[in-house]
Every structure is written in structure tokens, then in C-alpha cells.
Write a protein that holds these residues in place. Sequence first.
Motif, PDB file in Angstrom:
ATOM      1  N   ASP A   1     -18.782 -42.456   4.178  1.00 38.69           N
ATOM      2  CA  ASP A   1     -18.725 -43.617   4.761  1.00 38.69           C
ATOM      3  C   ASP A   1     -19.357 -44.688   4.398  1.00 38.69           C
ATOM      4  O   ASP A   1     -20.786 -44.570   4.581  1.00 38.69           O
TER       5      ASP A   1
ATOM      6  N   PRO B   1     -14.507 -45.564  14.952  1.00 39.51           N
ATOM      7  CA  PRO B   1     -15.977 -45.178  14.945  1.00 39.51           C
ATOM      8  C   PRO B   1     -16.789 -45.844  16.147  1.00 39.51           C
ATOM      9  O   PRO B   1     -17.927 -45.537  16.165  1.00 39.51           O
TER      10      PRO B   1
ATOM     11  N   HIS C   1     -20.057 -53.026  10.221  1.00 47.16           N
ATOM     12  CA  HIS C   1     -18.809 -53.217   9.146  1.00 47.16           C
ATOM     13  C   HIS C   1     -18.429 -52.061   8.462  1.00 47.16           C
ATOM     14  O   HIS C   1     -19.112 -51.192   8.058  1.00 47.16           O
ATOM     15  N   ASN C   2     -17.005 -51.768   8.632  1.00 50.21           N
ATOM     16  CA  ASN C   2     -16.598 -50.328   8.131  1.00 50.21           C
ATOM     17  C   ASN C   2     -15.042 -50.528   7.741  1.00 50.21           C
ATOM     18  O   ASN C   2     -14.354 -50.984   8.747  1.00 50.21           O
TER      19      ASN C   2
ATOM     20  N   VAL D   1     -13.412 -42.504  10.920  1.00 48.47           N
ATOM     21  CA  VAL D   1     -13.528 -43.588  10.296  1.00 48.47           C
ATOM     22  C   VAL D   1     -12.940 -44.683  10.683  1.00 48.47           C
ATOM     23  O   VAL D   1     -13.215 -46.160  10.590  1.00 48.47           O
TER      24      VAL D   1
ATOM     25  N   TYR E   1     -24.485 -52.673   8.469  1.00 46.03           N
ATOM     26  CA  TYR E   1     -24.414 -53.455   9.979  1.00 46.03           C
ATOM     27  C   TYR E   1     -25.569 -54.188  10.110  1.00 46.03           C
ATOM     28  O   TYR E   1     -26.765 -54.369   9.503  1.00 46.03           O
TER      29      TYR E   1
ATOM     30  N   ILE F   1     -21.274 -43.347  12.132  1.00 47.25           N
ATOM     31  CA  ILE F   1     -21.256 -43.322  10.641  1.00 47.25           C
ATOM     32  C   ILE F   1     -21.032 -41.873   9.918  1.00 47.25           C
ATOM     33  O   ILE F   1     -21.905 -40.931  10.382  1.00 47.25           O
TER      34      ILE F   1
ATOM     35  N   VAL G   1     -20.820 -48.324   4.713  1.00 51.94           N
ATOM     36  CA  VAL G   1     -21.022 -49.067   5.662  1.00 51.94           C
ATOM     37  C   VAL G   1     -22.248 -49.940   5.829  1.00 51.94           C
ATOM     38  O   VAL G   1     -22.907 -49.890   4.842  1.00 51.94           O
TER      39      VAL G   1
END
Length: 287
Positions: free
Chosen positions: A79, A117, A59-60, A114, A83, A75, A81
Motif C-alpha cells: 500500500d 484503514p 494519505h491513502n 486499504v 503521513y 498500512i 501511503v
Amino acid sequence: MADHGHIQDTFASNPSPSQGELSVLFSGWAQTEPSHKFGPVVHDYIIVHLVMSGKGIFHNLGKDYALSAGDSFFILPGDLVYYQADYDDPWKYTWIAFRGAAAEELLLGMDISVHRPVVTARNLRKMQLYFTRIIHTLQQGGNYTDLEAGGYLRLLLGEYGASNGNSPQGAVPPATMIQQQVEQAIRWITLQYYQPISIENMAKTLGYHRTHLSKMFKQYTGLSPMNYLLKVRMERAQKLLGERLTIDQVASSVGFTDPLYFSKQFKKWNGCSPSEYRASLQGSGKK
């Protein structure tokens, strides 16, 4: 011994990482338990994970990427994030954390950012070999650990560049030189938005004259480089306000050292304060 959430894992660090162009910090691999989640988290270094088997979600920037064997996710510094492993088929992955003056520029040249990715390996076996050699090098130690691990990292990044369709043989040139230059500047901004940025510094880094860069950027995007940077920062801030971060943390994550100035800019851009925007997200049921 396995970490919490890992059935098996291995971890090795670089005892003396250099401050040069490219240096490995640590590396490892893990077989996760079903639905094991890591994050939300923000790093101050670059880390890449390669999925060797199984499945999971990365998830980003408000987007979920469904990943499986052969997929990698990057990553970047600053950022936010998280996962998570699949419930039925939890993934096994390997990772490398690295930094260096040339690190983000190298990724920029491979169109990894970003906003892009994820890379799918063209040769999973070859990539796994480089990851394994880096882990082994860190485990063995010695006077040349940093140098040897850095060499394997460069080979690995070369493989990522080729996998991402950016090898000289497979590259497709942009329609115009202006497009190429502006798209390069856009990629640079999306990688560096959380740091102090000036037009002079960006133009110097990319090898263009400041006036030329500003003119062609506005011609191509309709925005000046600094307004485009503000747009990226504000859109990123909107995403972060949906996470469990303080306003100060959100401000810092998008490149503002002064939270009050960030709040003023956010309100000017969005028509409401960061706290009001967060309240609207909660009122609409968004997380």
C-alpha cells in the motif's frame, strides 16, 4: 537520539521474529516536528500507528484522513501511503510492525482494509498500555521475546476489533447470508490484490466451494471474482500513476509480475496506456 524530523523517539526491534501466524517485527514511538512528512512509502509488512496526542494527516488511495488522539491508521503490504504532522499541533504517535500467516486474515475479520484503514480507540489508555508493553518487551530481549510480544499484539488486535464495532456483542449481521459471504470475499480481495490470486485459493481460504463462490459473487456484484479483482487493481493503478513511481513499480504494486501484460490490461480497461493516463493527470494539474 531522535531521528530526522523527530524531536524525541524510541525504537526497538525483535531479534528473532518467527515465521508463524503472528509476529512483531519492531515497535517505537515518536514526537514529530511540525509538518514532518513520512513517505510516500510501500512496506512488505503491516504497520499500525496510534496517535497519542496532536494531529496529522494520513494519505491513502487518494484520500486524506485527518487524525487526532485516539485514532489509529493501518498500512498494509504493498500500500503506497504518506503521513504528515500538523503544523500547529504535531502529533506524537506509537507504532508496531508485524507479519504472519494469520495477520491479514485477522484484519479482514475486523473490517480493516486499504478502504477502511482508520480505527478510533474505544479505550485509548488500554491501547497505549499494550503498545508500551510491546516496546518494553523488545527492549528487554530474552529467549521468549517473540512469544511475549506476540501475546500483547493479539490483545491489542482484540481491542482494535472491539473498537471497530466487531465484537460479538456489537456486531450487526448482514441482511442475508449471501451478502455476508460476498462481502467477506470482497474484503479478502482488497487485502490481497497485490499478490497472485486464484478463485481456487480464495474459495479454499474462505471455506467455500469455487463454483458456489463465483456464482454468488456475480449475483451480488454483477462481476466475476476475477473481474472484480481486475477492477480493484486497475483503480489502484490509477491512483499510483499519480505518484512518483515507474510503470514497472506500479505494475508490481498491483499484482502484475509482467509490466507489458499490465500495460495491455490497463489500456484495455481504461482505453489508454499507463503513460498516456499519467500524462493526462499531469495535463489536468493533478499530482
